[in-house]
Motif scaffolding. Structure first.
Motif, PDB file in Angstrom:
ATOM      1  N   HIS A 137       0.818  -1.225   0.000  1.00 28.62           N
ATOM      2  CA  HIS A 137       0.000   0.000   0.000  1.00 28.62           C
ATOM      3  C   HIS A 137       0.853   1.277   0.000  1.00 28.62           C
ATOM      4  CE1 HIS A 137      -2.412   3.153   2.012  1.00 28.62           C
ATOM      5  NE2 HIS A 137      -3.492   2.557   1.546  1.00 28.62           N
ATOM      6  N   ASP A 138       1.762   1.402   0.988  1.00 26.53           N
ATOM      7  CA  ASP A 138       2.510   2.662   1.095  1.00 26.53           C
ATOM      8  C   ASP A 138       3.567   2.798  -0.001  1.00 26.53           C
ATOM      9  OD1 ASP A 138       0.879   3.116   3.208  1.00 26.53           O
ATOM     10  OD2 ASP A 138       2.474   3.455   4.679  1.00 26.53           O
ATOM     11  N   GLN A 139       4.150   1.658  -0.417  1.00 27.07           N
ATOM     12  CA  GLN A 139       5.113   1.724  -1.543  1.00 27.07           C
ATOM     13  C   GLN A 139       4.409   2.198  -2.817  1.00 27.07           C
ATOM     14  OE1 GLN A 139       6.296  -2.379  -1.532  1.00 27.07           O
ATOM     15  NE2 GLN A 139       8.267  -1.960  -0.533  1.00 27.07           N
ATOM     16  N   ARG A 140       3.157   1.767  -2.961  1.00 24.77           N
ATOM     17  CA  ARG A 140       2.415   2.209  -4.156  1.00 24.77           C
ATOM     18  C   ARG A 140       2.247   3.726  -4.150  1.00 24.77           C
ATOM     19  NH1 ARG A 140      -0.801  -2.544  -3.211  1.00 24.77           N
ATOM     20  NH2 ARG A 140      -2.565  -1.392  -2.317  1.00 24.77           N
ATOM     21  N   TYR A 141       1.964   4.271  -2.970  1.00 26.18           N
ATOM     22  CA  TYR A 141       1.827   5.731  -2.924  1.00 26.18           C
ATOM     23  C   TYR A 141       3.171   6.427  -3.193  1.00 26.18           C
ATOM     24  CZ  TYR A 141      -3.082   6.007  -1.754  1.00 26.18           C
ATOM     25  OH  TYR A 141      -4.449   5.948  -1.834  1.00 26.18           O
ATOM     26  N   ALA A 142       4.276   5.826  -2.709  1.00 27.12           N
ATOM     27  CA  ALA A 142       5.601   6.413  -2.990  1.00 27.12           C
ATOM     28  C   ALA A 142       5.839   6.421  -4.507  1.00 27.12           C
ATOM     29  CB  ALA A 142       6.690   5.615  -2.272  1.00 27.12           C
ATOM     30  N   ARG A 143       5.405   5.352  -5.159  1.00 30.31           N
ATOM     31  CA  ARG A 143       5.554   5.293  -6.624  1.00 30.31           C
ATOM     32  C   ARG A 143       4.648   6.319  -7.306  1.00 30.31           C
ATOM     33  NH1 ARG A 143       3.950  -0.290  -9.134  1.00 30.31           N
ATOM     34  NH2 ARG A 143       1.965   0.485  -8.374  1.00 30.31           N
ATOM     35  N   ALA A 192      -7.559   8.035   1.401  1.00 26.69           N
ATOM     36  CA  ALA A 192      -7.770   8.636   2.723  1.00 26.69           C
ATOM     37  C   ALA A 192      -6.681   8.276   3.726  1.00 26.69           C
ATOM     38  CB  ALA A 192      -9.126   8.183   3.262  1.00 26.69           C
ATOM     39  N   SER A 193      -5.699   7.465   3.323  1.00 27.09           N
ATOM     40  CA  SER A 193      -4.654   7.050   4.265  1.00 27.09           C
ATOM     41  C   SER A 193      -3.631   8.173   4.431  1.00 27.09           C
ATOM     42  CB  SER A 193      -3.957   5.804   3.709  1.00 27.09           C
ATOM     43  OG  SER A 193      -3.446   6.083   2.416  1.00 27.09           O
ATOM     44  N   PRO A 194      -2.840   8.115   5.514  1.00 30.18           N
ATOM     45  CA  PRO A 194      -1.785   9.125   5.671  1.00 30.18           C
ATOM     46  C   PRO A 194      -0.857   9.184   4.449  1.00 30.18           C
ATOM     47  CG  PRO A 194      -2.070   7.902   7.712  1.00 30.18           C
ATOM     48  CD  PRO A 194      -2.939   7.228   6.691  1.00 30.18           C
ATOM     49  N   ALA A 200      -0.989  13.486  -2.093  1.00 30.55           N
ATOM     50  CA  ALA A 200      -1.965  14.445  -2.643  1.00 30.55           C
ATOM     51  C   ALA A 200      -1.508  15.878  -2.374  1.00 30.55           C
ATOM     52  CB  ALA A 200      -3.341  14.202  -2.031  1.00 30.55           C
ATOM     53  N   ALA A 201      -0.999  16.106  -1.165  1.00 31.70           N
ATOM     54  CA  ALA A 201      -0.557  17.462  -0.821  1.00 31.70           C
ATOM     55  C   ALA A 201       0.546  17.939  -1.760  1.00 31.70           C
ATOM     56  CB  ALA A 201      -0.069  17.496   0.630  1.00 31.70           C
ATOM     57  N   ARG A 220     -10.826  16.447   7.677  1.00 31.54           N
ATOM     58  CA  ARG A 220      -9.888  16.026   6.628  1.00 31.54           C
ATOM     59  C   ARG A 220      -9.369  17.224   5.832  1.00 31.54           C
ATOM     60  NH1 ARG A 220     -10.353  11.653   2.687  1.00 31.54           N
ATOM     61  NH2 ARG A 220     -12.078  10.803   3.876  1.00 31.54           N
ATOM     62  N   LEU A 221     -10.296  18.119   5.499  1.00 34.24           N
ATOM     63  CA  LEU A 221      -9.895  19.279   4.700  1.00 34.24           C
ATOM     64  C   LEU A 221      -8.910  20.163   5.456  1.00 34.24           C
ATOM     65  CD1 LEU A 221     -11.833  18.348   2.595  1.00 34.24           C
ATOM     66  CD2 LEU A 221     -12.999  20.549   2.671  1.00 34.24           C
ATOM     67  N   GLU A 222      -9.161  20.278   6.761  1.00 30.49           N
ATOM     68  CA  GLU A 222      -8.243  21.113   7.558  1.00 30.49           C
ATOM     69  C   GLU A 222      -6.830  20.513   7.527  1.00 30.49           C
ATOM     70  OE1 GLU A 222      -9.609  21.818  11.590  1.00 30.49           O
ATOM     71  OE2 GLU A 222      -7.577  22.541  12.066  1.00 30.49           O
ATOM     72  N   ARG A 223      -6.780  19.194   7.696  1.00 27.12           N
ATOM     73  CA  ARG A 223      -5.471  18.517   7.673  1.00 27.12           C
ATOM     74  C   ARG A 223      -4.824  18.652   6.293  1.00 27.12           C
ATOM     75  NH1 ARG A 223      -7.299  14.101   9.703  1.00 27.12           N
ATOM     76  NH2 ARG A 223      -7.376  12.853   7.798  1.00 27.12           N
ATOM     77  N   MET A 224      -5.611  18.482   5.243  1.00 21.91           N
ATOM     78  CA  MET A 224      -5.065  18.567   3.890  1.00 21.91           C
ATOM     79  C   MET A 224      -4.562  19.974   3.567  1.00 21.91           C
ATOM     80  SD  MET A 224      -4.987  15.571   2.751  1.00 21.91           S
ATOM     81  CE  MET A 224      -4.336  16.037   1.175  1.00 21.91           C
TER      82      MET A 224
END
Ligand code: FMN
Length: 381
Positions: A137-143, A192-194, A200-201, A220-224
């Motif tokens: 999961h997290d490696q996919r986001y790194a990619r 929606a994961s960290p 996304a940011a 969520r929006l505040e954090r984003m």
């Protein structure tokens, strides 16, 4: 007027009932065998042309082996529409980012600049492995982070310049993609994961959420916003919801009850375990709204979680009179959401119910642009 209303293309087929998660084999299950509408270019073309005439800005397609390929289906539909944009979902990392940028540029030329991209990193390792993807999961986001850096980097270059990139997942040398006068398409992004929020940011233009309660969305929006600010960026926000908008509240809830009456306890039981244990944080949050209990589906006024009993992904619907649905949209809009991606059963009919009902209310309140006379695809009101 910053409200942007989009519709959805059911590229896994359409029905009067909720077509569940799963796949086209649903078609052979008793619950949806009757009245199944195949996702042909003819039928999806009817939905797309109606969406265009009704003033929707774009249509979202899903991506997955349970539906038709989004690039090819939408490329065909550009030929039967004039103004409508296509929010094409795709999985980064399965093809080279330069190739994806090249496909996007060709799509822009073929459609006259009507492409938007919805980046789906993927929340199910089993699904990813079907494509030969072994990352977690997290490696996919790194990619995905690297992929989007390249996608952005290879387009919009000054004449004669090229782009190179050396990352963990991609090594790109001297690439350049001519995106024509339309440039790079806007990048929409769900997750929606960290890990998703961090990427996304850094890389998204529009961050998308599934239809959680307003208090959850506000958090969520505040954090984003903070995460994006730390990257020196600003994000825009959108939400994906189903909708049942009718002349009266009673009519809308009667339709929700009818949809629910078509879902057997066996179907709910078969799917809820998967949703509760999903790798996707967003999917688990959808499940937690109702916990698989058909007795607790109105999770907020006019927000009904019935879809999530049998459908993965977007699991909630706005249900109510046209005024009530418009009010809820205004409430979400006030939190900072501009893009609303809506759908309903069947997608052709509900596109009309919403646009001529809640859409008209939003227009009368000055929140939504009226169809303009200079656009031949849009009738004057
Ligand atoms: N995942 C898919 O496999 N196919 C889709 O078509 C798809 N569309 C999405 C649309 C929206 C609006 C959102 C918010 C998410 C969508 N997703 C889809 C899922 C995510 O893109 C994401 O990869 C997945 O939920 C895992 O993310 P998470 O663990 O960060 O929540």
């Amino acid at each position: 007027m910053t409200l942007r209303i989009h519709w959805y293309l059911p590229t896994n087929g359409d029905n009067r009932d909720i077509v569940g998660s799963g796949d086209r084999s649903e078609k052979t299950l008793g619950a949806v065998a009757d009245g199944f509408r195949a996702p042909s270019v003819d039928y999806l073309g009817q939905i797309a042309r109606s969406a265009e005439q009704l003033g929707y800005e774009a249509v979202l397609t899903p991506t997955g082996l349970w539906c038709e390929d989004a690039w090819i289906t939408t490329a065909a539909l550009t030929q039967v529409t004039k103004r409508l944009k296509f929010l094409v979902a795709f999985r980064p990392g399965l093809v080279s980012p330069t190739l994806a940028a090249h496909q996007a540029a060709t799509f822009q030329r073929v459609s006259g600049g009507r492409l938007l991209l919805n980046v789906v990193t993927g929340g199910d390792s089993a699904e990813q492995r079907r494509f030969g993807d072994q990352l977690d999961h997290d490696q996919r986001y790194a990619r995905t982070d690297e992929f989007l850096a390249v996608l952005r980097g290879v387009t919009g270059l000054p004449p004669g310049e090229t782009f190179s990139f050396a990352g963990e997942h991609f090594r790109i040398e001297d690439a350049r993609v001519d995106a024509g006068p339309w440039g790079r398409p806007e990048i929409f992004f769900g997750g929606a994961s960290p890990a998703a929020e961090r990427v996304a940011a850094r890389q998204a233009d529009v961050y998308l959420a599934w239809g959680e309660r307003p208090d959850q969305i506000a958090e969520r929006l505040e954090r984003m916003r903070k995460l994006a600010a730390a990257e020196g960026r600003e994000l825009r926000f959108g939400i994906r919801l189903h909708v049942i908008s009718r002349d009266t509240s009673a009519q809308a809830w009667a339709e929700a009850d009818r949809l629910l009456s078509r879902i057997t306890p066996e179907r709910i039981a078969a799917l809820q375990k998967d949703f509760a244990n999903s790798e996707s944080v967003g999917q688990r949050r959808m499940y937690e709204l109702h916990g698989g209990d058909p007795g607790r589906l109105e999770v907020y006024p006019n927000l009904w979680a019935g879809y999530g009993l049998v459908r993965g992904g977007a699991g909630t619907a706005l249900v109510g009179s046209h005024e009530e649905v418009a009010e809820r949209i205004e409430e979400y809009h006030a939190l900072g959401l501009d893009h609303f991606i809506l759908s309903g059963q069947p997608h052709l009919e509900e596109a009309y119910w919403f646009a001529e009902g809640a859409g008209a209310v939003l227009r009368s309140r000055g929140l939504l642009a009226s169809p303009t006379a200079d656009d031949p695809a849009r009738p004057t009101p």
